[in-house]
Design an enzyme around this catalytic site. Structure first.
Site, PDB file in Angstrom:
ATOM      1  N   HIS A  57       0.836  -1.196   0.000  1.00 48.59           N
ATOM      2  CA  HIS A  57       0.000   0.000   0.000  1.00 48.59           C
ATOM      3  C   HIS A  57       0.877   1.255   0.000  1.00 48.59           C
ATOM      4  O   HIS A  57       2.074   1.202   0.312  1.00 48.59           O
ATOM      5  CB  HIS A  57      -0.928  -0.017   1.212  1.00 48.59           C
ATOM      6  CG  HIS A  57      -2.039  -1.009   1.059  1.00 48.59           C
ATOM      7  ND1 HIS A  57      -3.062  -1.138   1.966  1.00 48.59           N
ATOM      8  CD2 HIS A  57      -2.287  -1.924   0.073  1.00 48.59           C
ATOM      9  CE1 HIS A  57      -3.902  -2.087   1.544  1.00 48.59           C
ATOM     10  NE2 HIS A  57      -3.441  -2.570   0.401  1.00 48.59           N
ATOM     11  N   GLU A  59       1.116   3.922   1.928  1.00 44.85           N
ATOM     12  CA  GLU A  59       1.770   4.321   3.185  1.00 44.85           C
ATOM     13  C   GLU A  59       3.017   3.489   3.427  1.00 44.85           C
ATOM     14  O   GLU A  59       4.061   3.999   3.840  1.00 44.85           O
ATOM     15  CB  GLU A  59       0.825   4.097   4.379  1.00 44.85           C
ATOM     16  CG  GLU A  59      -0.511   4.782   4.301  1.00 44.85           C
ATOM     17  CD  GLU A  59      -1.563   3.962   3.575  1.00 44.85           C
ATOM     18  OE1 GLU A  59      -1.240   3.331   2.537  1.00 44.85           O
ATOM     19  OE2 GLU A  59      -2.722   3.969   4.014  1.00 44.85           O
ATOM     20  N   CYS A  91      -2.082  -1.088   7.322  1.00 44.73           N
ATOM     21  CA  CYS A  91      -1.207   0.099   7.275  1.00 44.73           C
ATOM     22  C   CYS A  91      -1.184   0.820   8.615  1.00 44.73           C
ATOM     23  O   CYS A  91      -0.200   1.470   8.948  1.00 44.73           O
ATOM     24  CB  CYS A  91      -1.683   1.059   6.203  1.00 44.73           C
ATOM     25  SG  CYS A  91      -1.344   0.437   4.552  1.00 44.73           S
ATOM     26  N   ALA A 161     -17.802   9.524 -30.080  1.00 41.15           N
ATOM     27  CA  ALA A 161     -17.096  10.399 -31.020  1.00 41.15           C
ATOM     28  C   ALA A 161     -18.107  10.791 -32.083  1.00 41.15           C
ATOM     29  O   ALA A 161     -18.615   9.928 -32.808  1.00 41.15           O
ATOM     30  CB  ALA A 161     -15.908   9.681 -31.648  1.00 41.15           C
ATOM     31  N   TRP A 177     -12.903   7.799 -40.013  1.00 37.26           N
ATOM     32  CA  TRP A 177     -12.756   8.267 -38.656  1.00 37.26           C
ATOM     33  C   TRP A 177     -13.507   9.558 -38.479  1.00 37.26           C
ATOM     34  O   TRP A 177     -13.424  10.399 -39.372  1.00 37.26           O
ATOM     35  CB  TRP A 177     -11.281   8.472 -38.303  1.00 37.26           C
ATOM     36  CG  TRP A 177     -10.504   7.199 -38.339  1.00 37.26           C
ATOM     37  CD1 TRP A 177      -9.629   6.786 -39.291  1.00 37.26           C
ATOM     38  CD2 TRP A 177     -10.520   6.169 -37.351  1.00 37.26           C
ATOM     39  NE1 TRP A 177      -9.086   5.569 -38.967  1.00 37.26           N
ATOM     40  CE2 TRP A 177      -9.618   5.169 -37.789  1.00 37.26           C
ATOM     41  CE3 TRP A 177     -11.208   5.967 -36.159  1.00 37.26           C
ATOM     42  CZ2 TRP A 177      -9.405   3.997 -37.058  1.00 37.26           C
ATOM     43  CZ3 TRP A 177     -10.976   4.816 -35.444  1.00 37.26           C
ATOM     44  CH2 TRP A 177     -10.082   3.846 -35.886  1.00 37.26           C
ATOM     45  N   ARG A 214      -4.368   0.103 -25.981  1.00 38.56           N
ATOM     46  CA  ARG A 214      -3.081   0.120 -26.670  1.00 38.56           C
ATOM     47  C   ARG A 214      -2.222   1.320 -26.276  1.00 38.56           C
ATOM     48  O   ARG A 214      -1.350   1.721 -27.003  1.00 38.56           O
ATOM     49  CB  ARG A 214      -3.302   0.069 -28.185  1.00 38.56           C
ATOM     50  CG  ARG A 214      -4.037  -1.204 -28.585  1.00 38.56           C
ATOM     51  CD  ARG A 214      -4.033  -1.460 -30.054  1.00 38.56           C
ATOM     52  NE  ARG A 214      -4.931  -0.615 -30.811  1.00 38.56           N
ATOM     53  CZ  ARG A 214      -6.245  -0.807 -30.915  1.00 38.56           C
ATOM     54  NH1 ARG A 214      -6.816  -1.789 -30.263  1.00 38.56           N
ATOM     55  NH2 ARG A 214      -6.974  -0.006 -31.657  1.00 38.56           N
ATOM     56  N   GLY A 300     -22.371   1.446 -30.324  1.00 36.88           N
ATOM     57  CA  GLY A 300     -23.005   2.489 -31.128  1.00 36.88           C
ATOM     58  C   GLY A 300     -24.334   3.037 -30.620  1.00 36.88           C
ATOM     59  O   GLY A 300     -24.568   3.131 -29.417  1.00 36.88           O
ATOM     60  N   SER A 306     -29.711   3.495 -25.305  1.00 34.41           N
ATOM     61  CA  SER A 306     -30.460   2.716 -24.306  1.00 34.41           C
ATOM     62  C   SER A 306     -29.810   2.846 -22.924  1.00 34.41           C
ATOM     63  O   SER A 306     -30.498   2.865 -21.908  1.00 34.41           O
ATOM     64  CB  SER A 306     -30.582   1.250 -24.724  1.00 34.41           C
ATOM     65  OG  SER A 306     -29.321   0.632 -24.744  1.00 34.41           O
TER      66      SER A 306
HETATM   67  C1  AOF Z   1      -4.467   1.732   2.269  1.00 39.38           C
HETATM   68  N1  AOF Z   1      -3.506   2.112   1.387  1.00 39.38           N
HETATM   69  O1  AOF Z   1      -2.621   2.161  -0.646  1.00 39.38           O
HETATM   70  C2  AOF Z   1      -4.702   1.116  -0.392  1.00 39.38           C
HETATM   71  C3  AOF Z   1      -5.748   0.776   0.532  1.00 39.38           C
HETATM   72  O2  AOF Z   1      -5.811  -6.802   0.007  1.00 39.38           O
HETATM   73  P1  AOF Z   1      -5.063  -5.568   0.408  1.00 39.38           P
HETATM   74  O3  AOF Z   1      -4.192  -5.784   1.620  1.00 39.38           O
HETATM   75  O4  AOF Z   1      -4.289  -4.931  -0.737  1.00 39.38           O
HETATM   76  O5  AOF Z   1      -6.160  -4.482   0.895  1.00 39.38           O
HETATM   77  C4  AOF Z   1      -7.058  -3.935  -0.010  1.00 39.38           C
HETATM   78  C5  AOF Z   1      -7.939  -2.927   0.688  1.00 39.38           C
HETATM   79  O6  AOF Z   1      -7.136  -1.901   1.296  1.00 39.38           O
HETATM   80  C6  AOF Z   1      -8.856  -2.175  -0.274  1.00 39.38           C
HETATM   81  O7  AOF Z   1     -10.067  -2.853  -0.461  1.00 39.38           O
HETATM   82  C7  AOF Z   1      -9.064  -0.842   0.452  1.00 39.38           C
HETATM   83  O8  AOF Z   1     -10.006  -0.967   1.491  1.00 39.38           O
HETATM   84  C8  AOF Z   1      -7.701  -0.611   1.069  1.00 39.38           C
HETATM   85  N2  AOF Z   1      -6.847   0.121   0.130  1.00 39.38           N
HETATM   86  N3  AOF Z   1      -5.594   1.133   1.823  1.00 39.38           N
HETATM   87  O9  AOF Z   1      -4.306   1.908   3.470  1.00 39.38           O
HETATM   88  C9  AOF Z   1      -3.563   1.831   0.095  1.00 39.38           C
HETATM   89  N4  AOF Z   1      -4.797   0.784  -1.710  1.00 39.38           N
HETATM   90 ZN    ZN Z   2      -3.273  -0.212   3.763  1.00 39.75          ZN
END
Ligand code: AOF
Ligand code: ZN
Length: 368
Positions: A57, A59, A91, A161, A177, A214, A300, A306
């Site tokens: 993550h 942090e 975290c 577009a 295009w 791409r 399209g 819809s």
């Molecule tokens: C954070 N910092 O950068 C992100 C968070 O399966 P894991 O351990 O990767 O946890 C995923 C969950 O963590 C995600 O569903 C969301 O609640 C949180 N994301 N949290 O502290 C991060 N990406």
């Molecule tokens: Zn986290």
């Protein structure tokens, strides 16, 4: 005055964290994009962002980059730190053991396993906390994540577009295009941030598109065809390209289902509306069950109108080329006639010139 200075610095650090978060666009779903900055004495000590699904993550990346210098810092993070062990450890524990003094989060994490508990846990162990700095920007960055968790449905983008007079193809169905190459590159960028791309079978037959992303760094999207009667040609180009393909249908023609299965396609049956078209609600529910958060509809005419009529579109991108075509296929052709008072009026609208073309971007539902 002094307070004002700090506020500006605070915003600059959070803006930096948001920029870092956005680098992961298209690579972390169904996780949110998150960025983090550690600061001390008004200077940045380290940076981090959640780079890929399943990876560390934001942090943790920033703490790791700072090493012992993390002690006594302020953490600016675009979403509240998580407090549970998922694919990676919580975290909140990492923040606490690194000796961080203050945590400034742009938003809470709507994940029910977090949802305020992360910040509470930090406060309970004596860390100063605040939530909401650049919150609107952070919610917008993760609009698909918030929509998916709070509303239990995908975030739907409609990309069109069109000519100045709203035509997406000429009277013979030719659409290559309409806009210029620069606008097409921007349009392609939308695929990078999407989890799934949706077209109707008529587009598959007329254009034989690949529907791949791409732009670099590329990624595989789930390609979705709405095909009431299973008319998708088994020899079409998109089936030769690697990556998952889902075909939604109302048909139970076993021979046609098997022909597509043999090509590795997953065929899903859904209900029909009175109009004979597939039920958008069923399609969306199936995509949500697969944790596809950002769904890009590329037309399209039948599919675009819809989807608008069914009220499932959240955001619209209309690329408009300075051409007047006369009678052709307009993207709103299938909408019911309505008075001006009932027109679908986009909100939080932004405009951009892209080469000779013009992009209008806006929300159908209330924006953040
Ligand atoms: C954070 N910092 O950068 C992100 C968070 O399966 P894991 O351990 O990767 O946890 C995923 C969950 O963590 C995600 O569903 C969301 O609640 C949180 N994301 N949290 O502290 C991060 N990406
Ligand atoms: Zn986290």
């Amino acid at each position: 005055m002094r307070f004002y200075d700090w506020r500006l610095k605070d915003e600059a650090f959070m803006a930096e964290a948001l920029g870092l978060a956005a680098r992961a666009c298209g690579h972390v779903s169904p996780n949110p994009m998150v960025g983090a900055v550690l600061t001390k004495g008004g200077r940045i000590v380290s940076r981090g962002w959640h780079r890929r699904f399943g990876g560390p993550h934001a942090e943790v990346e920033a703490i790791h980059a700072a090493g012992r210098r993390a002690q006594g810092t302020t953490l600016y993070v675009t979403m509240e730190p998580c407090c549970f062990h998922g694919k990676t450890p919580a975290c909140t524990n990492a923040v606490q053991s690194a000796g961080i003094e203050r945590v400034v989060a742009a938003t809470l994490d709507p994940n029910p396993r977090v949802n305020g508990r992360g910040m509470r846990q930090l406060r309970d162990c004596g860390i100063k906390t605040s939530v909401g700095l650049l919150g609107k920007e952070a919610r917008r960055l993760n609009e698909a994540y918030f929509t998916s968790l709070r509303k239990r449905r995908p975030f739907v983008i409609l990309k069109v577009a069109a000519t100045l007079d709203g035509m997406i193809a000429d009277s013979k169905g030719r659409s290559k295009w309409i806009t210029g190459p620069q606008a097409r590159v921007v349009g392609h960028g939308l695929r990078l941030c999407a989890d799934a791309i949706v077209v109707g079978v008529k587009t598959v037959i007329a254009d034989d598109p690949l529907l791949t992303c791409r732009v670099k760094p590329s990624k595989q999207l789930v390609r979705v065809i709405l095909d009431s009667d299973l008319a998708t040609p088994p020899g079409c180009r998109l089936l030769k390209e690697p990556g998952p393909v889902l075909v939604f249908t109302a048909s139970s023609n076993a021979a046609r289902v098997e022909r597509l299965w043999a090509r590795g396609v997953e065929v899903l049956r859904v209900g029909r509306e009175k109009s004979g078209l597939l039920k958008w609600a069923d399609v969306m529910a199936a995509l949500h069950r697969r944790q596809l958060q950002t769904v890009l509809i590329e037309g399209g005419t039948t599919v675009a109108s819809s989807a608008l009529e069914a009220g499932i579109v959240d955001k619209v991108y209309v690329f408009q080329s300075p051409k007047i075509l006369g009678p052709g296929k307009s993207f709103s052709f299938g909408l019911a006639a309505r008075g001006l008072g009932q027109a679908i009026e986009l909100k939080s609208v932004e405009h951009r010139c892209i080469g000779p073309d013009f992009l209008t971007e806006g929300y159908v539902h209330r924006a953040h």
